[in-house]
Scaffold this motif. Structure first.
Motif, PDB file in Angstrom:
ATOM      1  N   THR A  89       1.065  -1.481  -0.108  1.00  0.00           N
ATOM      2  CA  THR A  89       0.048   0.025  -0.020  1.00  0.00           C
ATOM      3  C   THR A  89       1.476   1.452  -0.312  1.00  0.00           C
ATOM      4  O   THR A  89       2.167   0.835   0.264  1.00  0.00           O
ATOM      5  N   SER A  90       0.309   2.281   0.116  1.00  0.00           N
ATOM      6  CA  SER A  90       1.224   3.870  -0.010  1.00  0.00           C
ATOM      7  C   SER A  90       1.392   4.263   0.677  1.00  0.00           C
ATOM      8  O   SER A  90       2.251   4.807   1.116  1.00  0.00           O
ATOM      9  N   ALA A  91       1.058   3.530   2.557  1.00  0.00           N
ATOM     10  CA  ALA A  91       1.045   4.537   3.360  1.00  0.00           C
ATOM     11  C   ALA A  91       1.929   3.341   4.413  1.00  0.00           C
ATOM     12  O   ALA A  91       1.411   2.119   3.828  1.00  0.00           O
ATOM     13  N   ARG A  92       2.259   3.421   5.297  1.00  0.00           N
ATOM     14  CA  ARG A  92       3.363   2.946   6.265  1.00  0.00           C
ATOM     15  C   ARG A  92       2.383   3.230   7.296  1.00  0.00           C
ATOM     16  O   ARG A  92       2.741   3.472   8.130  1.00  0.00           O
ATOM     17  N   ASN A  93       2.270   1.600   8.519  1.00  0.00           N
ATOM     18  CA  ASN A  93       2.208   2.418   9.377  1.00  0.00           C
ATOM     19  C   ASN A  93       2.521   1.917  10.638  1.00  0.00           C
ATOM     20  O   ASN A  93       2.959   2.275  11.826  1.00  0.00           O
ATOM     21  N   THR A  94       4.055   1.387  10.391  1.00  0.00           N
ATOM     22  CA  THR A  94       5.277   0.906  11.580  1.00  0.00           C
ATOM     23  C   THR A  94       6.094   1.885  10.335  1.00  0.00           C
ATOM     24  O   THR A  94       6.896   2.288   9.626  1.00  0.00           O
ATOM     25  N   PHE A  95       7.597   2.245  11.655  1.00  0.00           N
ATOM     26  CA  PHE A  95       8.573   2.806  11.529  1.00  0.00           C
ATOM     27  C   PHE A  95       9.282   1.991  10.734  1.00  0.00           C
ATOM     28  O   PHE A  95       9.106   1.382  10.777  1.00  0.00           O
ATOM     29  N   PRO A  96       9.920   2.957   9.128  1.00  0.00           N
ATOM     30  CA  PRO A  96      10.601   1.541   8.632  1.00  0.00           C
ATOM     31  C   PRO A  96      11.682   1.468   8.959  1.00  0.00           C
ATOM     32  O   PRO A  96      12.410   1.324   9.802  1.00  0.00           O
ATOM     33  N   GLU A  97      12.119  -0.582   9.454  1.00  0.00           N
ATOM     34  CA  GLU A  97      13.267  -1.447   9.563  1.00  0.00           C
ATOM     35  C   GLU A  97      14.351  -0.327   8.424  1.00  0.00           C
ATOM     36  O   GLU A  97      15.063  -1.007   8.950  1.00  0.00           O
ATOM     37  N   CYS A  98      14.541   0.021   7.992  1.00  0.00           N
ATOM     38  CA  CYS A  98      15.985   0.488   6.640  1.00  0.00           C
ATOM     39  C   CYS A  98      15.715   1.851   6.530  1.00  0.00           C
ATOM     40  O   CYS A  98      14.296   2.245   5.793  1.00  0.00           O
ATOM     41  N   THR A  99      16.821   2.183   6.882  1.00  0.00           N
ATOM     42  CA  THR A  99      16.800   3.094   6.795  1.00  0.00           C
ATOM     43  C   THR A  99      18.616   4.150   6.665  1.00  0.00           C
ATOM     44  O   THR A  99      18.922   3.387   7.317  1.00  0.00           O
ATOM     45  N   THR A 100      18.738   5.334   5.815  1.00  0.00           N
ATOM     46  CA  THR A 100      20.170   6.134   5.101  1.00  0.00           C
ATOM     47  C   THR A 100      19.983   7.161   5.549  1.00  0.00           C
ATOM     48  O   THR A 100      19.074   7.448   4.806  1.00  0.00           O
TER      49      THR A 100
END
Length: 845
Positions: free
Chosen positions: A815-826
């Motif tokens: 989906t276009s929305a995520r309900n949790t904080f991203p697991e991978c960030t740069t």
């Protein structure tokens, strides 16, 4: 060999071997035996210090009295406007009276005290015209910020005398004086800059290479209040914080107070930088000084008129970036490369005599940045102006044994940004050339004050009282941040999407008083209180009382042990930059707020310090200071970690606890001078309270302050290779700055949410930079010309100084929305200044 004669009612002009003319008045008839001091009686040594050539009084001379039988016994005084000093309560003994005054030969005279009455000892000092360059130090110029760095012996004398003067006037050891020579030694960016020089001292840091702002002991820039001739200035910086907006050639004195300071000062939760403009025309001649750097051109002139009854100083500065790029655009036929931006500042001061001991001072500063159109690759469709205007008039009136000073002044800070783009355009996420939303922000500070002090106050036993009527007016209409492009960050139910509007006023009366008492020659105590009564504010009520207490024990002649505690209130603070409160995006102003019953509290800061300061010989000065600060009523950007939505509150309230230790060693005179400092400090945000989307107040766990630089090392050095040539350098190390992740969707896919990470959970990489400088001085007639060169970041370190943003690198979501904080960030960081050569020239006549 020095020798002195005593006689009743006679004045003798004597010359010692060091070239000092001594004028001695004593209460003894020729041949009369000295009377014995009665048991329990106290004697007094008092007199005047004058110029031996014209017998005019010398204000600001440092007079020291030491008992010859016990060199650790030490008394000190600074002469007043009449050149007078006074040492009461002396026991029968033999003393040595020493006098120092910048621009004169220093010497001493022995005093055999037997009389229980007052023994007048008046000294006439011989000017030292050959050693002191007339433009740099003049016999009648006693202002501590001195341009005396060219000669090693003269510059050293200035620094030593000013350091002793600061110790006499301030009991706490963490107060710091600043001279022009030390600003040059600090190898500041492109041109001499007072703010950047202060960043080299312990306890002071900043965000990155591109900011001249001052983080004092883990507190944000708005908690260090800059006063210019008694008036506050709000973010007095140029070029998006790159340079100080204070022309160094206009400064007469600069003193930094990161802890306890006089009760006359109001705001400044973390520190006060007290700047005073320079008096002109002390010798009746016309003088000039200036500097041409790659950043700006500046010039200052001073002189006198009406037989020195009117003295004046004018100092101006302007950048020429717009002019140079304009010429380049014409020559290259690339008009798009023109940068329509400039900054300028102007300082004017007038001093005059009104007769019968009355005098006046009028001064003002106008500093402004102007953006007149699009900046290629940076901004489009904007015009703006921002800066401070401040002016004051003060009158000094003699009232018998006292002096009263009345002052009226006003500061007006204004930032105005207009949007010249199509108003029908849909505001989207800025990519390369954003358009800033319209903004109008003003702060007006008005003050009327009356101070009263004795004419012949001694630093050992002095006092002062005063009254102030203050009115503050803070108005803001504009965006909360450029994050408005992502989501509307507003208090619910307020202004139109993308902005807020507020108008707040605060008026109050302030009464202050302080006094110093020395129960013995080694111990000095100073107590003061500032009481403010007026409009009620949260965290203060209608009556706010700020006591302060400091003490000093002279353990030895060279060693001082100090302690202090003070409470201060601050009503104006900035919540966040207008653009990018969670990152380093371009911001041209701030969201300033004023304490008010409905929303924002007054900041209340309690600070305690303990310090040791010691002279090692005549040229080395070391210090160790331990501090602890507790601040309540702090407003800060909303630190809540969550998905960004239009209902997100923009700010939060919190407390700030800061503790640390500072070590410093300075060499003030000699063929080479320098300093080294180390700071270890911890600054944490506690009890941050945020209103969630469910209208619940949530208290967050403790987290580091955004100005928490745990460890910092600074060192400077300047060596004279030959008479015209000097070389030097400065080194800075910092352990990284906390940041909060602002996670944007991956650009490879459409949609996605924006998240705010844990508050200040990560830190930028460690920072280190070595900057080198050299200068060469020559003369051409009455002109002294100094050409200088700098190399910034000579080691070419690739410093990642500022957090920019983070990207979501997780697997695509269905989906276009995520309900949790991203697991991978740069994470992305802005780079510091690369290896950069700079040149400039300083001139004076």
């Amino acid at each position: 060999m020095s020798w002195v004669s005593f006689c009743r009612g006679a004045r003798l002009t004597l010359r010692s071997s060091s070239g000092v003319a001594l004028l001695v008045l004593a209460s003894l008839a020729p041949g009369e035996a000295l009377a014995q001091l009665a048991p329990g009686a106290a004697g007094v040594v008092a007199g005047r210090i004058v110029d031996s050539e014209n017998f005019s009084p010398l204000e600001g001379a440092v007079v020291q009295l030491r008992r010859t039988s016990d060199p650790r016994t030490y008394r000190s005084a600074v002469t007043d406007s009449l050149g007078e000093y006074r040492f009461p309560g002396l026991k029968a003994a033999t003393y040595r009276l020493q006098v120092r005054r910048i621009g004169y030969f220093a010497d001493s005279v022995e005093v055999d005290l037997r009389d229980s009455g007052e023994t007048p000892i008046s000294l006439g000092l011989l000017p030292e015209p050959l050693l002191l360059p007339p433009v740099e130090v003049r016999a009648n110029d006693i202002e501590p910020y001195l341009r005396t760095e060219r000669r090693a012996e003269t510059g050293g004398l200035a620094r030593v005398v000013v350091a002793h003067l600061r110790q006499d006037l301030n009991l706490v050891s963490d107060a710091r004086e600043l001279t022009h020579g030390e600003v040059v030694e600090a190898a500041t960016l492109a041109e001499t800059d007072v703010f950047r020089a202060l960043q080299r001292i312990p306890g002071v840091s900043t965000r990155d290479d591109y900011t001249a702002t001052l983080w004092t002991r883990g507190a944000s820039w708005d908690q260090t209040r800059v006063y210019f001739d008694g008036l506050p200035l709000y973010n007095p910086t140029h070029a998006g914080w790159l340079f100080s907006a204070i022309n160094p050639d206009a400064i007469g004195s600069a003193t930094f107070y990161p802890g306890v300071r006089s009760a006359r000062w109001g705001e400044g939760a973390a520190a006060v930088l007290d700047l005073h403009s320079r008096r002109g025309g002390e010798d009746g001649k016309l003088h000039g000084r200036g500097e041409l750097s790659l950043a700006s051109a500046r010039f200052a002139m001073d002189g006198a008129a009406l037989d020195r009854k009117l003295r004046w100083t004018v100092a101006a500065r302007r950048t020429f970036v717009d002019a140079l790029t304009g010429v380049y655009g014409v020559v290259s036929n690339q008009r798009d490369d023109v940068i329509p931006y400039d900054f300028a500042d102007l300082v004017v001061r007038l001093d005059g005599s009104l007769g019968k001991g009355w005098s006046y001072t009028a001064s003002g500063i106008h500093e402004q940045d102007r953006l007149r159109g699009a900046v290629p690759g940076l901004l489009s469709g904007n015009q703006g102006r921002w800066g401070n205007r401040a002016a004051q008039v003060s009158i000094k009136v003699p009232l018998g044994a006292f002096t009263a000073t009345a002052m009226a002044g006003q500061t007006r800070f204004r930032a105005a940004i207009s949007d010249e783009t199509d108003t029908t355009r849909v505001f989207r996420m800025p990519v390369t050339e954003p358009t800033l939303p319209p903004l109008e922000s003003t702060i007006q500070h008005r003050v009327f004050s009356v101070d009263l002090a004795p004419k012949s106050a001694s630093p050992l036993n002095g006092w002062g009282v005063g009254y102030q009527l203050i009115h503050d007016d803070v108005r803001y209409e504009g965006p909360v941040s450029l994050l408005s492009a992502i989501a509307v960050l507003l208090p619910r139910g307020t202004a139109a999407p993308g902005g807020i509007r507020s108008e707040t006023e605060l008026g109050y009366h302030a009464l202050w008083g302080e006094g110093r008492w020395s129960p013995s020659e080694r111990v000095s105590l100073e107590a003061g209180v500032r009481a403010e009564l007026g409009d009620s504010v949260p965290n203060g009520g209608t009556a706010r009382v700020g006591p302060r207490l400091s003490a000093r024990w002279r353990a030895t002649e060279a060693s001082l042990v100090t302690a202090g505690w003070a409470r201060t209130y601050q009503y104006t603070q900035d919540v966040a930059p207008v653009a990018g409160p969670l990152g380093p995006q371009l911001h041209l102003s701030h969201l300033w707020v004023l304490a008010e019953p409905e929303r924002y509290a007054a900041m209340r800061a309690d600070i305690a310090t303990v310090g040791v300061e010691r002279w090692f010989g005549d040229d080395w000065l070391g210090s160790v200071n331990v501090y602890s600060r507790r601040t309540t009523g702090l407003a800060l950007p909303n630190p809540l970690s969550e998905r960004v939505t239009p209902d997100r509150d923009p700010d939060a309230t919190a407390r700030n606890n800061a503790d640390g230790v500072e070590l410093s060693i300075r060499r003030l005179t000699g063929r080479w001078t320098g300093s080294a400092g180390y700071t270890y400090g911890v600054s944490r945000i506690r009890g941050a309270t945020v209103t969630t989307l469910e209208n619940r107040d949530t208290v967050l766990a403790d987290f580091p302050s955004s100005a928490d630089v745990r460890q910092a090392v600074d060192a400077t050095a300047l060596m004279r290779i030959s008479k015209p040539v000097r070389v030097g350098g400065a080194f800075t190390y910092g352990s990284g700055v906390p940041f909060t992740q602002l996670v944007l969707p991956d650009t490879s896919r459409r949609g996605g949410d924006v998240w705010v990470g844990k508050p200040n959970f990560f830190r930028t990489p460690r920072y280190a930079s070595l900057d080198l400088m050299g200068d060469y001085t020559t003369t051409a007639g009455a002109w002294e010309i100094t050409a200088y060169a700098q190399i910034r970041n000579v080691l070419g370190r690739d410093n990642s100084v500022t957090y920019a943003r983070s990207r979501d690198c997780s697997a695509p979501s269905p989906t276009s929305a995520r309900n949790t904080f991203p697991e991978c960030t740069t994470d992305s960081f802005a780079r510091g200044i690369p290896r950069l050569p700079l040149i400039g020239v300083r001139m004076s006549f």
